[in-house]
Design a protein around this motif. Structure first.
Motif, PDB file in Angstrom:
ATOM      1  N   ILE A 212     -24.820  28.168 -29.375  1.00  0.00           N
ATOM      2  CA  ILE A 212     -25.845  27.237 -28.914  1.00  0.00           C
ATOM      3  C   ILE A 212     -26.155  26.127 -29.930  1.00  0.00           C
ATOM      4  CG2 ILE A 212     -27.808  28.718 -29.619  1.00  0.00           C
ATOM      5  CD1 ILE A 212     -27.649  26.435 -26.502  1.00  0.00           C
ATOM      6  N   LYS A 213     -26.115  26.452 -31.205  1.00  0.00           N
ATOM      7  CA  LYS A 213     -26.398  25.404 -32.200  1.00  0.00           C
ATOM      8  C   LYS A 213     -25.273  24.376 -32.240  1.00  0.00           C
ATOM      9  CE  LYS A 213     -29.548  27.813 -35.264  1.00  0.00           C
ATOM     10  NZ  LYS A 213     -29.781  28.397 -36.593  1.00  0.00           N
ATOM     11  N   ASP A 214     -24.029  24.829 -32.108  1.00  0.00           N
ATOM     12  CA  ASP A 214     -22.905  23.876 -32.066  1.00  0.00           C
ATOM     13  C   ASP A 214     -23.025  22.977 -30.847  1.00  0.00           C
ATOM     14  OD1 ASP A 214     -21.822  24.839 -34.384  1.00  0.00           O
ATOM     15  OD2 ASP A 214     -20.275  26.061 -33.423  1.00  0.00           O
ATOM     16  N   THR A 215     -23.348  23.581 -29.714  1.00  0.00           N
ATOM     17  CA  THR A 215     -23.510  22.801 -28.488  1.00  0.00           C
ATOM     18  C   THR A 215     -24.641  21.789 -28.641  1.00  0.00           C
ATOM     19  OG1 THR A 215     -22.597  24.453 -27.003  1.00  0.00           O
ATOM     20  CG2 THR A 215     -24.267  23.013 -26.064  1.00  0.00           C
ATOM     21  N   PHE A 216     -25.765  22.250 -29.145  1.00  0.00           N
ATOM     22  CA  PHE A 216     -26.935  21.382 -29.298  1.00  0.00           C
ATOM     23  C   PHE A 216     -26.625  20.209 -30.227  1.00  0.00           C
ATOM     24  CE2 PHE A 216     -31.099  20.056 -30.776  1.00  0.00           C
ATOM     25  CZ  PHE A 216     -31.876  20.159 -29.633  1.00  0.00           C
ATOM     26  N   ARG A 217     -26.006  20.514 -31.359  1.00  0.00           N
ATOM     27  CA  ARG A 217     -25.701  19.454 -32.336  1.00  0.00           C
ATOM     28  C   ARG A 217     -24.658  18.470 -31.794  1.00  0.00           C
ATOM     29  NH1 ARG A 217     -26.054  23.883 -36.915  1.00  0.00           N
ATOM     30  NH2 ARG A 217     -24.079  24.546 -35.987  1.00  0.00           N
ATOM     31  N   THR A 218     -23.657  18.996 -31.098  1.00  0.00           N
ATOM     32  CA  THR A 218     -22.619  18.122 -30.531  1.00  0.00           C
ATOM     33  C   THR A 218     -23.231  17.170 -29.507  1.00  0.00           C
ATOM     34  OG1 THR A 218     -20.979  19.888 -30.791  1.00  0.00           O
ATOM     35  CG2 THR A 218     -20.414  18.108 -29.282  1.00  0.00           C
ATOM     36  N   VAL A 219     -23.998  17.747 -28.584  1.00  0.00           N
ATOM     37  CA  VAL A 219     -24.602  16.937 -27.523  1.00  0.00           C
ATOM     38  C   VAL A 219     -25.543  15.890 -28.103  1.00  0.00           C
ATOM     39  CG1 VAL A 219     -26.255  17.049 -25.607  1.00  0.00           C
ATOM     40  CG2 VAL A 219     -24.362  18.687 -25.720  1.00  0.00           C
ATOM     41  N   MET A 220     -26.410  16.308 -29.020  1.00  0.00           N
ATOM     42  CA  MET A 220     -27.393  15.366 -29.564  1.00  0.00           C
ATOM     43  C   MET A 220     -26.723  14.287 -30.423  1.00  0.00           C
ATOM     44  SD  MET A 220     -30.049  16.090 -28.097  1.00  0.00           S
ATOM     45  CE  MET A 220     -30.771  17.448 -27.175  1.00  0.00           C
ATOM     46  N   HIS A 221     -25.709  14.680 -31.158  1.00  0.00           N
ATOM     47  CA  HIS A 221     -24.988  13.683 -31.957  1.00  0.00           C
ATOM     48  C   HIS A 221     -24.444  12.580 -31.058  1.00  0.00           C
ATOM     49  CE1 HIS A 221     -22.360  11.797 -34.826  1.00  0.00           C
ATOM     50  NE2 HIS A 221     -21.343  12.008 -34.022  1.00  0.00           N
ATOM     51  N   TYR A 222     -23.713  12.961 -30.027  1.00  0.00           N
ATOM     52  CA  TYR A 222     -23.080  11.938 -29.185  1.00  0.00           C
ATOM     53  C   TYR A 222     -24.085  11.228 -28.283  1.00  0.00           C
ATOM     54  CZ  TYR A 222     -18.597  13.253 -31.025  1.00  0.00           C
ATOM     55  OH  TYR A 222     -17.559  13.470 -31.878  1.00  0.00           O
ATOM     56  N   PHE A 223     -25.135  11.929 -27.872  1.00  0.00           N
ATOM     57  CA  PHE A 223     -26.144  11.277 -27.023  1.00  0.00           C
ATOM     58  C   PHE A 223     -26.869  10.181 -27.800  1.00  0.00           C
ATOM     59  CE2 PHE A 223     -30.579  11.072 -25.411  1.00  0.00           C
ATOM     60  CZ  PHE A 223     -30.296  10.475 -24.183  1.00  0.00           C
ATOM     61  N   PHE A 224     -27.305  10.501 -29.011  1.00  0.00           N
ATOM     62  CA  PHE A 224     -28.085   9.511 -29.770  1.00  0.00           C
ATOM     63  C   PHE A 224     -27.202   8.468 -30.446  1.00  0.00           C
ATOM     64  CE2 PHE A 224     -31.326  12.927 -29.487  1.00  0.00           C
ATOM     65  CZ  PHE A 224     -32.301  12.174 -28.843  1.00  0.00           C
ATOM     66  N   ASP A 225     -25.929   8.797 -30.632  1.00  0.00           N
ATOM     67  CA  ASP A 225     -25.039   7.873 -31.319  1.00  0.00           C
ATOM     68  C   ASP A 225     -24.291   6.935 -30.353  1.00  0.00           C
ATOM     69  OD1 ASP A 225     -24.031   7.176 -33.980  1.00  0.00           O
ATOM     70  OD2 ASP A 225     -22.076   7.774 -33.171  1.00  0.00           O
ATOM     71  N   SER A 226     -24.479   7.144 -29.052  1.00  0.00           N
ATOM     72  CA  SER A 226     -23.788   6.307 -28.057  1.00  0.00           C
ATOM     73  C   SER A 226     -24.832   5.464 -27.335  1.00  0.00           C
ATOM     74  CB  SER A 226     -23.069   7.176 -27.021  1.00  0.00           C
ATOM     75  OG  SER A 226     -22.209   8.095 -27.661  1.00  0.00           O
TER      76      SER A 226
END
Ligand code: MG
Ligand code: MG
Length: 296
Positions: A212-226
């Protein structure tokens, strides 16, 4: 305003399914392997380890639809109803099912239990991935959101990290649907990171597994960085790992923020049209359904 909420809700659900269908192709691959094979993977072509037809979705979308259907059939939320719909779905031999999900549903079928045993191994993303129907249902009255979310999660994933992430994903989705305010979304995520800094996506390490932490970090990274819907979803699924689930969750946030007009028409046309119909009807019904029944 009301139409805007419907439109963003629909876009969130449709893009969830798009992320699932697009990411299924690159699930369990490494970014390097994806690059070698596809350059940039941005077409819904099916395949992947599940050998899908182009446009087909996987367990992520199917379990969400099952949860939404349970609310609408019960005429409200009931954890028993949710578990029964998960069991009905599993008996249809789905194309994919996670091991923690299977264990939880078997626990319900054999023992009638709607709460799986607490386990540190239940920190996967399998409960977080299917919570969008609860978010949509609770938009009209948010006071039940937390309890409904936790109870549907615990049918299969009884774990505090899964709980924390699922709640925050729901809060973020709500704020995006209602206001389209990305900064407000970041504030909610920052609150979680203050409580547990290991959820932080600021120094993203590229790990995109189903933890869950990998998923959360991946999603938030790309969501806020795009800064658009296409980029958010494409960059997420090109990270590989649990690409269908991460793509689905990233799609949910991107859809909620950018709305239907951000969706490439090719994706919309290629996505399984039966799924599009089910999602459209379910979104409308969940937003309108009264909150008469609450059985946690
Ligand atoms: Mg899946
Ligand atoms: Mg997956």
């Amino acid at each position: 305003m009301k139409n805007e909420v419907f439109e963003r809700s629909l876009a969130a659900y449709i893009c969830f399914a798009i992320g699932d269908a697009l990411g299924a192709t690159t699930e369990f691959m490494l970014p390097r392997e994806i690059k070698e094979k596809y350059g940039i993977h941005d077409k819904i072509i099916g395949g992947g380890w599940l050998h899908l037809k182009a446009g087909n979705v996987t367990d992520d979308t199917e379990m969400s639809l099952a949860l939404g259907e349970s609310i609408l059939e019960t005429g409200g939320y009931s954890v028993q109803g949710a578990a029964e719909h998960f069991a009905k779905w599993m008996k249809k031999k789905p194309v994919d099912i996670g091991s923690t999900v299977r264990r939880g549903i078997v626990n319900f079928i054999t023992k009638g239990s709607v709460v799986s045993l607490y386990s540190t191994f239940s920190a996967g993303n399998g409960a977080a991935m299917r919570n969008l129907p609860v978010v949509l249902y609770c938009l009209k009255d948010w006071k039940w959101f937390e309890e409904m979310t936790i109870s549907q999660c615990h049918i299969t994933h009884n774990n505090e990290l899964s709980d924390m992430a699922t709640l925050v994903l729901g809060e973020v989705t709500k704020v995006l649907i209602e206001t389209g305010d990305k900064k407000a979304a970041l504030e909610i995520v920052s609150e979680l990171i203050k409580k547990d800094p290991s959820f932080s996506h600021s120094k993203y390490n590229g790990e995109a597994s189903g933890y869950i932490k990998d998923t959360f970090r991946t999603v938030m990274h790309y969501f806020f960085d795009s800064d658009n819907l296409y980029e958010t979803i494409v960059r997420t699924v090109n990270q590989g790992g649990d690409a269908d689930t991460n793509g689905a969750i990233a799609g949910m946030l991107a859809g909620a923020l950018y709305g239907m007009e951000g969706i490439p028409s090719k994706w919309l046309k290629t996505l399984d049209q039966d799924v599009v119909k089910l999602i459209t009807k379910q979104t409308e019904d969940l937003l309108n359904a009264p909150m008469d029944v609450v059985l946690l």
